[in-house]
Scaffold this motif. Structure first.
Motif, PDB file in Angstrom:
ATOM      1  N   ALA A   1     -26.221 -17.221 -21.627  1.00 41.20           N
ATOM      2  CA  ALA A   1     -26.071 -18.525 -21.479  1.00 41.20           C
ATOM      3  C   ALA A   1     -25.990 -18.793 -19.914  1.00 41.20           C
ATOM      4  CB  ALA A   1     -24.625 -19.095 -22.067  1.00 41.20           C
ATOM      5  N   ILE A   2     -26.560 -20.231 -19.548  1.00 40.40           N
ATOM      6  CA  ILE A   2     -26.316 -20.827 -18.171  1.00 40.40           C
ATOM      7  C   ILE A   2     -25.024 -21.510 -18.112  1.00 40.40           C
ATOM      8  CG2 ILE A   2     -27.743 -21.911 -16.432  1.00 40.40           C
ATOM      9  CD1 ILE A   2     -28.870 -19.200 -17.040  1.00 40.40           C
ATOM     10  N   ASP A   3     -24.268 -21.166 -17.299  1.00 41.22           N
ATOM     11  CA  ASP A   3     -22.936 -22.018 -17.296  1.00 41.22           C
ATOM     12  C   ASP A   3     -22.961 -23.198 -16.384  1.00 41.22           C
ATOM     13  OD1 ASP A   3     -20.416 -22.876 -17.930  1.00 41.22           O
ATOM     14  OD2 ASP A   3     -19.391 -21.154 -17.022  1.00 41.22           O
ATOM     15  N   ASP A   4     -22.179 -24.207 -16.351  1.00 37.15           N
ATOM     16  CA  ASP A   4     -22.074 -25.180 -15.374  1.00 37.15           C
ATOM     17  C   ASP A   4     -23.502 -25.908 -15.030  1.00 37.15           C
ATOM     18  OD1 ASP A   4     -19.414 -24.498 -15.096  1.00 37.15           O
ATOM     19  OD2 ASP A   4     -19.497 -23.557 -13.271  1.00 37.15           O
ATOM     20  N   PHE A   5     -24.139 -25.926 -15.933  1.00 37.95           N
ATOM     21  CA  PHE A   5     -25.679 -26.416 -15.677  1.00 37.95           C
ATOM     22  C   PHE A   5     -25.410 -27.817 -15.387  1.00 37.95           C
ATOM     23  CE2 PHE A   5     -30.096 -27.888 -16.682  1.00 37.95           C
ATOM     24  CZ  PHE A   5     -30.565 -26.831 -16.194  1.00 37.95           C
ATOM     25  N   GLY A   6     -26.644 -28.152 -14.435  1.00 36.93           N
ATOM     26  CA  GLY A   6     -26.368 -29.522 -13.765  1.00 36.93           C
ATOM     27  C   GLY A   6     -25.909 -29.889 -12.390  1.00 36.93           C
ATOM     28  N   THR A   7     -24.923 -28.802 -12.140  1.00 35.02           N
ATOM     29  CA  THR A   7     -24.120 -28.913 -11.146  1.00 35.02           C
ATOM     30  C   THR A   7     -24.850 -28.364  -9.745  1.00 35.02           C
ATOM     31  OG1 THR A   7     -22.863 -26.844 -11.465  1.00 35.02           O
ATOM     32  CG2 THR A   7     -21.871 -28.917 -12.253  1.00 35.02           C
ATOM     33  N   GLY A   8     -25.775 -27.469  -9.964  1.00 36.91           N
ATOM     34  CA  GLY A   8     -26.593 -26.849  -9.063  1.00 36.91           C
ATOM     35  C   GLY A   8     -27.945 -27.425  -8.605  1.00 36.91           C
TER      36      GLY A   8
ATOM     37  N   ILE B   1     -20.267 -13.303 -15.838  1.00 34.74           N
ATOM     38  CA  ILE B   1     -20.614 -12.267 -14.757  1.00 34.74           C
ATOM     39  C   ILE B   1     -21.226 -13.027 -13.746  1.00 34.74           C
ATOM     40  CG2 ILE B   1     -21.376 -10.698 -16.788  1.00 34.74           C
ATOM     41  CD1 ILE B   1     -24.186 -11.625 -16.287  1.00 34.74           C
ATOM     42  N   SER B   2     -21.350 -12.240 -12.584  1.00 27.68           N
ATOM     43  CA  SER B   2     -21.769 -12.727 -11.150  1.00 27.68           C
ATOM     44  C   SER B   2     -23.070 -12.102 -10.873  1.00 27.68           C
ATOM     45  CB  SER B   2     -20.902 -12.225 -10.321  1.00 27.68           C
ATOM     46  OG  SER B   2     -20.927 -10.877  -9.899  1.00 27.68           O
ATOM     47  N   HIS B   3     -23.841 -12.660  -9.907  1.00 28.54           N
ATOM     48  CA  HIS B   3     -25.201 -12.195  -9.454  1.00 28.54           C
ATOM     49  C   HIS B   3     -25.074 -10.908  -8.868  1.00 28.54           C
ATOM     50  CE1 HIS B   3     -24.647 -12.994  -5.128  1.00 28.54           C
ATOM     51  NE2 HIS B   3     -23.683 -13.780  -5.455  1.00 28.54           N
ATOM     52  N   LYS B   4     -23.882 -10.677  -8.269  1.00 25.97           N
ATOM     53  CA  LYS B   4     -23.555  -9.346  -7.614  1.00 25.97           C
ATOM     54  C   LYS B   4     -23.500  -8.337  -8.678  1.00 25.97           C
ATOM     55  CE  LYS B   4     -20.712 -10.462  -3.470  1.00 25.97           C
ATOM     56  NZ  LYS B   4     -19.720 -10.654  -2.978  1.00 25.97           N
TER      57      LYS B   4
ATOM     58  N   GLU C   1     -22.545 -14.979 -19.707  1.00 24.44           N
ATOM     59  CA  GLU C   1     -22.539 -16.492 -19.105  1.00 24.44           C
ATOM     60  C   GLU C   1     -22.608 -16.119 -17.395  1.00 24.44           C
ATOM     61  OE1 GLU C   1     -19.706 -19.287 -19.797  1.00 24.44           O
ATOM     62  OE2 GLU C   1     -19.897 -19.205 -22.084  1.00 24.44           O
ATOM     63  N   LEU C   2     -23.385 -17.137 -16.698  1.00 23.36           N
ATOM     64  CA  LEU C   2     -23.556 -16.712 -15.452  1.00 23.36           C
ATOM     65  C   LEU C   2     -23.962 -18.408 -15.183  1.00 23.36           C
ATOM     66  CD1 LEU C   2     -26.643 -14.886 -13.957  1.00 23.36           C
ATOM     67  CD2 LEU C   2     -26.323 -15.706 -16.302  1.00 23.36           C
ATOM     68  N   THR C   3     -23.479 -18.847 -13.991  1.00 22.54           N
ATOM     69  CA  THR C   3     -23.810 -20.280 -13.320  1.00 22.54           C
ATOM     70  C   THR C   3     -25.290 -20.111 -12.965  1.00 22.54           C
ATOM     71  OG1 THR C   3     -23.172 -19.719 -11.011  1.00 22.54           O
ATOM     72  CG2 THR C   3     -21.358 -20.258 -12.521  1.00 22.54           C
TER      73      THR C   3
ATOM     74  N   SER D   1     -26.583 -21.372 -10.445  1.00 23.71           N
ATOM     75  CA  SER D   1     -26.646 -20.876  -8.942  1.00 23.71           C
ATOM     76  C   SER D   1     -26.760 -19.579  -8.841  1.00 23.71           C
ATOM     77  CB  SER D   1     -25.642 -21.365  -7.766  1.00 23.71           C
ATOM     78  OG  SER D   1     -24.369 -20.875  -8.400  1.00 23.71           O
ATOM     79  N   ALA D   2     -26.181 -18.567  -9.425  1.00 23.39           N
ATOM     80  CA  ALA D   2     -26.129 -17.116  -9.834  1.00 23.39           C
ATOM     81  C   ALA D   2     -27.494 -16.685 -10.383  1.00 23.39           C
ATOM     82  CB  ALA D   2     -24.912 -16.696 -10.682  1.00 23.39           C
ATOM     83  N   ALA D   3     -27.784 -17.410 -11.372  1.00 25.09           N
ATOM     84  CA  ALA D   3     -29.071 -17.198 -12.239  1.00 25.09           C
ATOM     85  C   ALA D   3     -30.275 -17.130 -11.098  1.00 25.09           C
ATOM     86  CB  ALA D   3     -29.227 -18.006 -13.428  1.00 25.09           C
ATOM     87  N   THR D   4     -30.325 -18.040  -9.926  1.00 25.10           N
ATOM     88  CA  THR D   4     -31.433 -18.221  -9.439  1.00 25.10           C
ATOM     89  C   THR D   4     -31.135 -17.516  -8.149  1.00 25.10           C
ATOM     90  OG1 THR D   4     -30.665 -20.295  -8.736  1.00 25.10           O
ATOM     91  CG2 THR D   4     -32.212 -20.402 -10.524  1.00 25.10           C
ATOM     92  N   HIS D   5     -30.172 -16.803  -7.769  1.00 27.19           N
ATOM     93  CA  HIS D   5     -29.906 -16.272  -6.442  1.00 27.19           C
ATOM     94  C   HIS D   5     -30.863 -15.055  -6.197  1.00 27.19           C
ATOM     95  CE1 HIS D   5     -27.733 -13.388  -3.649  1.00 27.19           C
ATOM     96  NE2 HIS D   5     -27.422 -14.399  -3.379  1.00 27.19           N
ATOM     97  N   ASP D   6     -31.355 -14.640  -7.135  1.00 28.46           N
ATOM     98  CA  ASP D   6     -32.538 -13.490  -6.872  1.00 28.46           C
ATOM     99  C   ASP D   6     -33.065 -13.673  -8.187  1.00 28.46           C
ATOM    100  OD1 ASP D   6     -34.382 -11.681  -6.752  1.00 28.46           O
ATOM    101  OD2 ASP D   6     -32.892  -9.957  -6.128  1.00 28.46           O
ATOM    102  N   ILE D   7     -34.203 -14.609  -8.073  1.00 22.45           N
ATOM    103  CA  ILE D   7     -34.954 -15.034  -9.499  1.00 22.45           C
ATOM    104  C   ILE D   7     -35.605 -13.763 -10.020  1.00 22.45           C
ATOM    105  CG2 ILE D   7     -36.933 -15.670  -8.409  1.00 22.45           C
ATOM    106  CD1 ILE D   7     -34.936 -17.586 -11.264  1.00 22.45           C
TER     107      ILE D   7
END
Length: 499
Positions: A380-387, A321-324, A352-354, A356-362
């Motif tokens: 689940a937080i995806d691509d963790f460590g890349t942001g 899913i996305s932050h939108k 799952e969301l990345t 950066s998406a998870a922290t876009h609007d905390i």
């Protein structure tokens, strides 16, 4: 070259005073000169000089495209004459009032009146020797030949003047202006080539030096291909061209299938198979992300319900899913409705969301995560460590799993930097009391190293590529992944030794 133009609408002198506003804020002498000359040219043109056969827009406001038949052909002819044998450079600019369709959706007559005012203004400020054409109700083309500095100054002035408020008896509207374009000779050398490229080229932007640049310098063939993808993607659901593939998630500690990630695939009837890397950016660009996202969620939950009938209700299906989507306050209710209709258990769904998406609007994310937790849906937080998110943000969120990005999993058995990062992330997950999954595992050595480091969940080609729904059900029922028996045995021995 003689004067050339397509005069098509009446200019209402009510707007003429607004052009004076440009004089006080212009950034260059050339800009001021252009505005002054445009205002002077308009103020000395009579109604009949502009369009002798057109009535006042208050009396009659037909769509502009009806007033200029063949104007595009005339534009091409003027460009050909201008370019013939001269080797001149120039810009074919496409100017569009982007909100016309939105206004027309709820009040078409008002939209037409605003468009008439917009067209009048454009006609009045463009010099008479600049070929001008209407190519769609709210889209206009201007051929600007000459030196680049002059073109940039003139285009800047046009954009500034057009951005001023539009006023009719319907009210006042601040128009949003979009400008695309094709440069000669860089993008094309013929009028036909410039016309084709101008429609495909993304928006122009002005750099810090005042030069107008294209936001995308890809070849015209690639832009045309993207346009074709856009058109076919809009019909993909109706034509049943989309499907989900499922990449298994393996639990090495319990030696069982733990779930699968649902991945969107598109096999177009006209274009053939299109990779996600090509169509997903297009999907997001044209605003289909929510529509296709809802389809993916529905289809994944229906598939999970099928697993339930096969006594496989312990496995989860992960959906991206996305932050939108999270920003939509109705998204939580939509998820609950989808789960209820599908017959799947809420805990069979993992969103799952990345990072950066998870922290876009905390704050909004925290509310959403809490709602999902109360429903029993996993996160689940995806691509963790890349942001570059602060851990102070993440610790405010309730989630169940952390996914280590494939960038750190690849060659982790031999790379000391990846080993340090993976060890830290595994320790972080353990401290938070959540699961940790390594994605992109492709070799036995990577799996062995990470199992020995305390990571037991894996997703990657070492175990299986993404599978169509029916093939995944067979994979789940037959235990094909147990073919990695040697790896499982060796990992078990390593755990015993390290204990």
């Amino acid at each position: 070259m003689g004067a050339f133009g397509v005069s098509f609408l009446l200019f209402d002198s009510h707007y003429s005073h607004r052009l004076v506003l440009a004089l006080g804020v212009a950034g260059s002498a050339a800009f001021v000169s252009f505005i002054c000359s445009a205002f002077y040219a308009f103020s000395h043109r009579s109604i009949h000089e502009i369009s002798p056969d057109v009535q006042s827009p208050v009396e009659q406001a037909p769509r502009p495209s009806r007033l200029a038949p063949h104007s595009e052909e005339r534009l091409a002819a003027a460009m050909a004459y201008d370019l013939e044998g001269s080797g001149r450079s120039g810009l074919l600019a496409v100017i569009r009032w982007s909100e016309y369709e939105r206004v027309a959706a709820f009040d078409t007559p008002a939209a037409d009146r605003f468009l008439t005012a917009f067209s009048d203004r454009l006609t009045s400020i463009v010099a008479k020797d600049r070929p001008l054409a209407i190519t769609a109700p709210n889209s206009f083309m201007i051929w600007l030949s000459g030196e680049e500095a002059r073109i940039a100054s003139e285009l800047r002035g046009i954009k500034y003047a057009l951005s001023a408020d539009l006023e009719t008896f319907d009210g006042v509207l601040a128009p949003q202006i979009e400008i695309t374009g094709a440069f000669c000779p860089r993008d094309a050398k013929t009028p036909e080539g410039l016309l084709a490229r101008a429609r495909l080229t993304p928006l122009l932007f002005e750099d810090k030096n005042g030069k107008f640049l294209c936001s995308d310098s890809r070849p015209a063939a690639q832009l045309a291909e993207n346009f074709a993808i856009e058109q076919h993607l809009r019909r993909a659901i109706e034509q049943n061209e989309l499907e989900l593939h499922y990449q298994p998630v393996i639990d090495m500690q319990r030696r069982r299938l733990a779930g699968a990630e649902a991945l969107l695939r598109w096999n177009s009837r006209e274009l053939g198979p299109i990779s996600p890397g090509r169509f997903i950016p297009v999907m997001e660009k044209i605003g289909l992300a929510d529509h296709l996202g809802a389809w993916v969620l529905n289809e994944a939950c229906r598939e999970a319900a099928r697993w339930k009938t096969m006594k496989l209700e312990e496995i989860k299906v992960a959906v991206n899913i996305s932050h939108k989507q999270i920003a939509n306050p109705m998204f939580s209710q939509a998820i609950a409705s989808v789960i209820r209709r599908s017959g799947a258990n809420p805990d069979m769904l993992e969103l799952e969301l990345t990072e950066s998406a998870a922290t876009h609007d905390i704050e909004r994310t925290k509310i959403f995560f809490d709602q999902m937790a109360s429903m029993g849906v996993n996160i689940a937080i995806d691509d963790f460590g890349t942001g570059y998110s602060s851990l102070s943000y993440l610790k405010q969120l309730r989630f169940n799993k952390l996914k280590i990005d494939r960038e750190f999993v690849t060659d982790v058995d031999t790379r000391s930097d990846s080993q340090a990062i993976c060890s830290s992330l595994i320790a972080l997950a353990r401290g938070l009391g959540i699961e940790v999954l390594a994605e992109g595992a492709e070799t036995a050595e990577e799996v062995k190293y990470l199992v020995n480091s305390g990571c037991y969940l894996f997703q990657g080609y070492y175990f299986s590529k993404p599978l169509p729904a029916q093939a995944f059900r067979k994979f789940a029922s037959d235990g094909e992944w147990l073919g990695q028996e040697k790896t499982l045995t060796e990992c078990g021995e390593m755990e015993k030794k390290s204990a």
